[in-house]
Design a protein around this motif. Structure first.
Motif, PDB file in Angstrom:
ATOM      1  N   ASP A   1       0.816  -1.207   0.000  1.00 22.35           N
ATOM      2  CA  ASP A   1       0.000   0.000   0.000  1.00 22.35           C
ATOM      3  C   ASP A   1       0.855   1.264   0.000  1.00 22.35           C
ATOM      4  N   LYS A   2       2.181   1.094   0.121  1.00 22.86           N
ATOM      5  CA  LYS A   2       3.103   2.232   0.103  1.00 22.86           C
ATOM      6  C   LYS A   2       3.760   2.406  -1.265  1.00 22.86           C
ATOM      7  N   ILE A   3       3.212   1.736  -2.294  1.00 20.90           N
ATOM      8  CA  ILE A   3       3.914   1.681  -3.576  1.00 20.90           C
ATOM      9  C   ILE A   3       4.072   3.071  -4.201  1.00 20.90           C
ATOM     10  N   ASN A   4       3.057   3.949  -4.039  1.00 21.23           N
ATOM     11  CA  ASN A   4       3.172   5.307  -4.594  1.00 21.23           C
ATOM     12  C   ASN A   4       4.310   6.087  -3.930  1.00 21.23           C
ATOM     13  N   GLN A   5       4.378   5.976  -2.599  1.00 18.39           N
ATOM     14  CA  GLN A   5       5.447   6.667  -1.879  1.00 18.39           C
ATOM     15  C   GLN A   5       6.826   6.122  -2.271  1.00 18.39           C
ATOM     16  N   VAL A   6       6.898   4.807  -2.397  1.00 21.05           N
ATOM     17  CA  VAL A   6       8.182   4.191  -2.740  1.00 21.05           C
ATOM     18  C   VAL A   6       8.665   4.683  -4.098  1.00 21.05           C
ATOM     19  N   LYS A   7       7.737   4.756  -5.064  1.00 24.28           N
ATOM     20  CA  LYS A   7       8.142   5.214  -6.397  1.00 24.28           C
ATOM     21  C   LYS A   7       8.570   6.688  -6.370  1.00 24.28           C
ATOM     22  N   VAL A   8       7.896   7.476  -5.557  1.00 21.59           N
ATOM     23  CA  VAL A   8       8.323   8.873  -5.400  1.00 21.59           C
ATOM     24  C   VAL A   8       9.742   8.946  -4.858  1.00 21.59           C
ATOM     25  N   TRP A   9      10.022   8.176  -3.818  1.00 18.63           N
ATOM     26  CA  TRP A   9      11.339   8.216  -3.195  1.00 18.63           C
ATOM     27  C   TRP A   9      12.409   7.642  -4.125  1.00 18.63           C
ATOM     28  N   ARG A  10      12.050   6.607  -4.868  1.00 14.89           N
ATOM     29  CA  ARG A  10      13.051   6.071  -5.796  1.00 14.89           C
ATOM     30  C   ARG A  10      13.418   7.098  -6.858  1.00 14.89           C
ATOM     31  N   GLU A  11      12.420   7.804  -7.392  1.00 11.56           N
ATOM     32  CA  GLU A  11      12.715   8.762  -8.454  1.00 11.56           C
ATOM     33  C   GLU A  11      13.376  10.029  -7.913  1.00 11.56           C
TER      34      GLU A  11
END
Length: 849
Positions: A140-150
């Motif tokens: 459920d944190k996938i959006n945040q993770v993608k933000v942090w990765r980018e």
């Protein structure tokens, strides 16, 4: 206990085990890790200062230039957060049949990546974020993770990859709320990196609307306003700043105030209501909540007054801004620079120089703005010097030319100013003495319960019947000292004798003559206030007056060149050169001044004056190089033969070719030819260098000293001063070093410099032989020793034995068309050869005592 032991297992997939590890991870380890992360983030934020003078960063974070690859954290809070995240993964991960059963592990990896990101270890951070995407794609944190990765990819210098990944994610997923704000903000940041500001602005608009965090909303709107200003869309920029102003106390005060100030910068000075605008700025100034930002508010008010040409008011507010400073170096540098320019325009150069010094202390070194101000400050030294000479000369010559009545009137006015200044200084000194006396008597300066002991009442002593009052003059050492100083200022040193008021009763300091040689005697206050004292000191000797006039005229000429070439102040340059030509200057200054005025008229667009100046030069000085250039500006002859720059360049080539005798002779000729021109110091320093190569250390020292004294404010004069202070002391020693301590040696053949054909033939023959010798790094040169001696030098022999054996090798070397070289030679280490060339002491080396 059995149930607890059973639930600790990470290998069993049941409700109790999952709940145990999930709850323990979330409310123990991750909780403490998040606290540590926030503490570290607070440290980072406290160290970060918003620079509203430049475009704000989208993320309140300053990345360092270098990429850190190690695993050691620099911040202890981030290190603790990383430890907690690692502990959660190691002790509570439940990977069963290839699937993670603890729903908190993805958050542990997210915490791990954030801690590394803020500690600026971006590559390890990227590994943590990728781990979540690979192992927990349904998190459920996938959006945040993608933000942090980018964000991490962006820090690693891959903005294109960031854009590609996030745009793909927006197409594949329905994103809204804070996640949408974070993604679009990162996209805007990436587009700013690749200089696509219009696209960045589009995503930033979305981020500003979507975010629910007021601090972020204020930041995004402020950047929007800055970008709209860059596009010239002031109305749109003002709307963005109004969004911030409307949030008022919901956001940090710095954003609120700077939004007001940024909006004020868009005020229409031509069509706007200036009275209403001034009321707006005054309201900002009077608001008590704005006190921490008064430095910026004062600066904005000062700029408004300056734009309205109210210089006195603007200067007051610039100084108020400096006094109210909150450590904003950019603001301070702007205040000091503007004030420096204002004083420069008023020709108060010493004060301007002081402001430029303060400007430099508030600027970042090794930047272009710093270099510009630094150069202007250095050039100002010349202006201060020559303006001082010019003003002193004008003042003296003007006073000398006046009749006696006007001289008295002149100095009477001057004395009035002196008295006013002395009155203010005396009042200040009196208050200071009274303050010291008050402290000395113990009034208002005692410690509670402890008072100064009172003097016993003594009959006949004034002031002692008042219970210990010590206000009597001679009981107070401070007031006595003040009285002595006042007496000395009024009367000077006086002998203890009758009729001490007479001028010949002035005492001396033990030197016998009343003053030391070269030091002016003390001037009493009576003398300072007497016009006759100044009139008698005016020079009357014609030789002295002529000398003052020449110095004044040369200062005018130098100021004209400095204002024209270094400051581009063409009006000031014109005034100086026109004033020079009215002062009956020396012949050497007349023609260069006329030519410089001609060029200044062209630069100012005064074509009629330029044409008149041109015709006068051609008519009155037809045979000069200036007339030739004006008659035919494209003439190659004029360009190559008469231009001092070209002459200097040709002479420098001869210096490089070791034609030192010709360089000295030609330099002397051109120094006279171009007298008054800015290139003369260049010829002088070139001549000094040639003399040093010909005659050695002492000749070079004398020549450099002459340049330093004669042209102290030119670049070459300053260079000469540096040589005298730094280089020459290091070259003074002429004692030879032991030859066996050298690490490079030369073989040297001497020739009479007049035998040019023999030198050429020998060098060619030696060069052919050296090509066949088994020495890999040797080379050959022709070096001038003095006017009569030339060396052919073999370089690159590493050992003294090689140097000693080099000559016999050449004598024995005989091939077809060669007879071997039998000419006498000597060997020398490279260190001693430098001393020989420097001090011209070859005789001492060959025949030591």
């Amino acid at each position: 206990m059995a149930i607890i032991a059973q639930s600790c297992s990470r290998k069993k997939d049941n409700f109790i085990n999952r709940a145990w590890h999930s709850v323990g991870t979330e409310y123990n380890i991750l909780y403490n890790g998040e606290i540590a992360l926030q503490q570290g983030l607070q440290t980072v934020n406290n160290a970060f200062t918003e620079n509203f003078w430049e475009q704000l960063p989208i993320e309140r974070f300053e990345a360092k230039d270098e990429v850190r690859l190690g695993n050691e954290a620099e911040n202890s809070d981030f290190e603790r957060a990383e430890e907690k995240a690692t502990k959660a993964i190691q002790k509570h991960s439940m990977t069963i049949n290839g699937k993670e059963k603890n729903p908190q592990i993805d958050e542990s990896y997210l915490l791990l990546g954030k801690a590394r990101y803020y500690d600026q270890r971006f590559i390890p951070a990227l590994a943590a974020f990728n781990n979540i995407l690979n192992k927990y794609p349904t998190s459920d944190k996938i959006n945040q993770v993608k933000v942090w990765r980018e964000k991490t990819n962006l820090r690693l210098g891959s903005p294109e990859l960031t854009i590609k990944n996030l745009k793909r994610h927006l197409k594949q997923e329905e994103v809204e709320g804070q996640d949408l704000a974070d993604i679009t903000a990162v996209l805007a940041d990436a587009y700013l990196v690749i200089k696509e500001k219009d696209t960045a602005l589009k995503y930033l608009d979305t981020a500003a609307v979507a975010t629910k965090i007021n601090a972020q909303k204020a930041r995004y709107h402020f950047i929007r306003g800055q970008l709209y200003n860059q596009f010239g869309k002031k109305d749109s920029a003002n709307m963005a700043f109004d969004e911030i102003i409307d949030m008022h106390r919901k956001i940090p005060r710095a954003f609120y105030i700077n939004a007001h100030l940024a909006k004020s910068d868009n005020f229409d000075t031509e069509n706007g209501d200036k009275l209403l605008f001034m009321e707006y700025l005054t309201e900002l100034e009077d608001n008590r909540e704005n006190r921490p930002f008064l430095d910026k508010i004062y600066h904005r008010i000062a700029r408004f007054h300056q734009a309205e040409r109210r210089d006195s008011l603007s200067e007051v507010y610039y100084n108020k801004s400096i006094k109210a400073t909150q450590g904003d170096k950019e603001l301070n540098s702007r205040n000091y620079l503007i004030l420096g320019d204002m004083y420069f325009d008023r020709t108060e150069y010493k004060t301007a120089g002081a402001y430029y010094d303060s400007t430099l202390t508030n600027m970042v070194e090794k930047t272009k703005p710093y270099r510009v101000v630094k150069k202007k400050r250095i050039n100002l030294d010349d202006v201060i010097y020559y303006e001082g000479v010019a003003r002193a000369g004008d003042s003296i010559l003007n006073a000398v030319s006046l009749p006696k009545e006007q001289q008295i009137a002149l100095y009477t006015d001057y004395i009035k100013e002196l008295k006013a200044q002395d009155s203010i200084a005396a009042e200040v000194e009196k208050k200071r003495a009274q303050k010291i006396a008050s402290k000395a008597s113990g009034k208002g300066n005692g410690i509670a319960g402890f008072n100064k002991p009172q003097r016993a009442n003594l009959p006949g002593i004034p002031g002692n019947n008042s219970g210990g009052n010590t206000d009597f003059y001679f009981y107070n050492q401070s007031t006595v000292a003040y009285g002595k100083n006042e007496f000395l200022k009024l009367w000077g040193e006086r002998k203890n004798q009758d009729n001490w008021r007479l001028s010949n009763a002035r005492g001396n300091s033990g030197s016998g003559s009343g003053k030391e040689e070269g030091v002016e005697e003390n001037i009493t206050q009576l003398e300072r206030y007497d016009p006759e004292f100044y009139i008698k000191r005016l020079p009357t000797d014609k030789v002295v007056l002529d000398s003052i006039g020449k110095e004044r005229n040369f200062a005018y000429y130098q100021l004209g060149l400095i204002y024209k070439e270094k400051f581009k102040e063409y009006v000031l340059a014109k005034d100086k050169l026109e004033g020079l030509l009215k002062n009956n200057p020396e012949e050497r200054l007349i023609l260069p001044s006329k030519y410089q005025l001609y060029k200044i008229y062209l630069l100012l667009g005064q074509n009629d004056e330029a044409e008149i100046a041109k015709n006068r030069i051609i008519a009155e000085h037809p045979d000069s190089r200036y007339a030739e250039i004006l008659r035919n500006p494209d003439s190659q002859l004029a360009k190559d033969q008469n231009n001092p720059e070209t002459v200097y360049e040709n002479l420098y080539r001869k210096f490089e070719a070791q034609e030192y005798v010709e360089v000295v002779a030609s330099a002397e000729e051109n120094i006279k030819r171009f007298e008054g021109d800015g290139f003369v110091p260049k010829f002088e320093i070139l001549k000094a260098s040639a003399l040093g190569r010909l005659k050695g250390y002492e000749a070079y020292k004398d020549a450099v000293n002459y340049v330093a004294l004669t042209y102290p404010n030119s670049e070459e004069g300053k260079q000469a001063q540096q040589i005298l202070a730094n280089a020459l002391p290091a070259l003074k020693n002429k004692d030879f070093l032991p030859e066996d301590e050298g690490n490079s040696f030369h073989v040297i053949y001497q020739f009479d410099s007049s035998n040019k054909e023999d030198i050429k033939q020998f060098k060619e023959e030696l060069s052919k032989i050296m090509e066949r010798l088994p020495y890999p790094d040797i080379s050959l040169s022709k070096d001038v020793y003095d006017e009569n001696t030339t060396f052919i030098v073999v370089h690159g022999l590493k050992y003294i034995t090689s140097a000693l054996g080099f000559g016999p090798t050449l004598q024995d070397y005989k091939e077809e068309n060669t007879k071997g070289i039998t000419k006498e030679y000597f060997t020398i280490s490279s260190a001693n050869y430098a001393i020989v060339q420097r001090h011209k002491n070859l005789g001492d080396y060959i025949n030591p005592e």
